[in-house]
Design an enzyme around this catalytic site. Structure first.
Site, mmCIF file in Angstrom:
data_model
loop_
_atom_site.group_PDB
_atom_site.id
_atom_site.type_symbol
_atom_site.label_atom_id
_atom_site.label_comp_id
_atom_site.label_asym_id
_atom_site.label_seq_id
_atom_site.Cartn_x
_atom_site.Cartn_y
_atom_site.Cartn_z
ATOM 1 N N GLN A 138 5.164 8.428 5.015
ATOM 2 C CA GLN A 138 6.293 7.539 5.313
ATOM 3 C C GLN A 138 7.641 8.186 5.029
ATOM 4 O O GLN A 138 8.664 7.680 5.463
ATOM 5 C CB GLN A 138 6.181 6.241 4.499
ATOM 6 C CG GLN A 138 5.036 5.361 4.936
ATOM 7 C CD GLN A 138 5.091 4.070 4.169
ATOM 8 O OE1 GLN A 138 4.609 4.001 3.050
ATOM 9 N NE2 GLN A 138 5.688 3.036 4.744
ATOM 10 N N HIS A 188 -2.255 4.714 5.052
ATOM 11 C CA HIS A 188 -1.173 5.623 5.476
ATOM 12 C C HIS A 188 -1.631 7.085 5.422
ATOM 13 O O HIS A 188 -1.221 7.897 6.252
ATOM 14 C CB HIS A 188 0.052 5.452 4.584
ATOM 15 C CG HIS A 188 0.932 4.290 4.971
ATOM 16 N ND1 HIS A 188 1.463 4.147 6.231
ATOM 17 C CD2 HIS A 188 1.374 3.236 4.256
ATOM 18 C CE1 HIS A 188 2.197 3.035 6.263
ATOM 19 N NE2 HIS A 188 2.156 2.462 5.091
ATOM 20 N N CYS A 234 5.381 -3.655 5.590
ATOM 21 C CA CYS A 234 5.392 -2.201 5.454
ATOM 22 C C CYS A 234 6.809 -1.690 5.685
ATOM 23 O O CYS A 234 7.494 -2.174 6.585
ATOM 24 C CB CYS A 234 4.443 -1.596 6.491
ATOM 25 S SG CYS A 234 4.330 0.201 6.411
ATOM 26 N N LEU A 235 7.240 -0.709 4.888
ATOM 27 C CA LEU A 235 8.584 -0.152 5.075
ATOM 28 C C LEU A 235 8.711 0.577 6.416
ATOM 29 O O LEU A 235 9.819 0.793 6.886
ATOM 30 C CB LEU A 235 8.940 0.796 3.925
ATOM 31 C CG LEU A 235 9.101 0.155 2.543
ATOM 32 C CD1 LEU A 235 9.388 1.213 1.495
ATOM 33 C CD2 LEU A 235 10.197 -0.912 2.553
ATOM 34 N N HIS A 266 -3.726 -0.478 1.671
ATOM 35 C CA HIS A 266 -2.592 -0.250 2.571
ATOM 36 C C HIS A 266 -2.103 1.206 2.459
ATOM 37 O O HIS A 266 -1.889 1.881 3.471
ATOM 38 C CB HIS A 266 -1.472 -1.238 2.217
ATOM 39 C CG HIS A 266 -0.253 -1.118 3.056
ATOM 40 N ND1 HIS A 266 0.147 -2.088 3.950
ATOM 41 C CD2 HIS A 266 0.680 -0.136 3.158
ATOM 42 C CE1 HIS A 266 1.259 -1.692 4.561
ATOM 43 N NE2 HIS A 266 1.610 -0.512 4.085
ATOM 44 N N GLU A 267 -1.943 1.685 1.209
ATOM 45 C CA GLU A 267 -1.439 3.055 1.017
ATOM 46 C C GLU A 267 -2.475 4.089 1.431
ATOM 47 O O GLU A 267 -2.131 5.106 2.037
ATOM 48 C CB GLU A 267 -1.012 3.268 -0.443
ATOM 49 C CG GLU A 267 0.098 2.343 -0.923
ATOM 50 C CD GLU A 267 1.311 2.273 0.006
ATOM 51 O OE1 GLU A 267 1.632 3.286 0.660
ATOM 52 O OE2 GLU A 267 1.927 1.199 0.094
ATOM 53 N N GLY A 295 5.051 -0.033 -2.484
ATOM 54 C CA GLY A 295 4.268 1.180 -2.361
ATOM 55 C C GLY A 295 4.889 2.029 -1.276
ATOM 56 O O GLY A 295 5.562 1.508 -0.382
HETATM 57 ZN ZN LIG Z 1 3.166 0.746 4.603
#
Ligand SMILES: [Zn+2]
Length: 176
Positions: free
Chosen positions: A54, A148, A102-103, A144-145, A49
């Site tokens: 991000q 963000h 997480c990226l 999670h998304e 995701g």
């Molecule tokens: Zn993330």
């Protein structure tokens, strides 16, 4: 299409509350290109995701997809889904603790409580409303998304950092 640079923890864009996208703007070239680039960036970095903040764009857009991820080999498949102005509502109070990454915190994993079942409401990339119920891992990815878009990252949801691990130590000591 382009692979975008991913904002890492500490960049202020990750802490901003992203404004919603005007529905009339969704079909426009700017948003459509951004969505294509987010999908390519998520796949390039083996994420499941990615949210627009991000990639340094403070807008309520997220894309999710899980299919044979090297970073999450045990993840069940999730079809490619574009979620604009995403709202996530828990359907039951029970929380489930599981590992999250997480990226934007690329080297870390930590056990994070999330609601087990949620309802997601959003607009798709054509601007059509979508609504569905998701459980467990799929529900976790959505929460999670959504976080963000609210300027939150998964470690904000960890009640303790005792499980916070570098990826290599996670693989060595925890992943069994
Ligand atoms: Zn993330």
């Amino acid at each position: 299409m382009a692979i975008l640079k991913v904002a890492r923890l500490g960049h202020p864009v990750l802490r901003q509350i992203a404004p919603p996208v005007e529905p009339e703007a969704i079909q426009g070239a700017e948003i459509q290109h951004l969505i294509d680039d987010m999908i390519e960036t998520m796949r390039e970095y083996d994420g499941i995701g990615i949210a627009a903040p991000q990639v340094h764009v403070s807008k309520q857009i997220a894309v999710i997809e899980a299919k044979g991820s090297r970073r999450y080999p045990d993840a069940p498949d999730i079809p490619l889904t574009v979620l604009i102005n995403l709202e996530v509502t828990p359907l039951a109070p029970d929380l489930e603790d599981d590992w999250e990454g997480c990226l934007s915190l690329i080297d870390f994993r930590g056990k994070t409580p999330r609601y087990r079942q949620v309802r997601a409401k959003a607009l798709d990339r054509q601007g059509h409303p979508v609504e569905f119920v998701a459980t467990e891992f799929h529900a976790r990815v959505l929460q999670h998304e959504r976080d963000h878009l609210l300027g939150k990252v998964f470690i904000d949801r960890m009640p303790s950092f005792e499980t916070l691990s570098y990826l290599s130590e996670f693989a060595r000591y925890w992943n069994h």
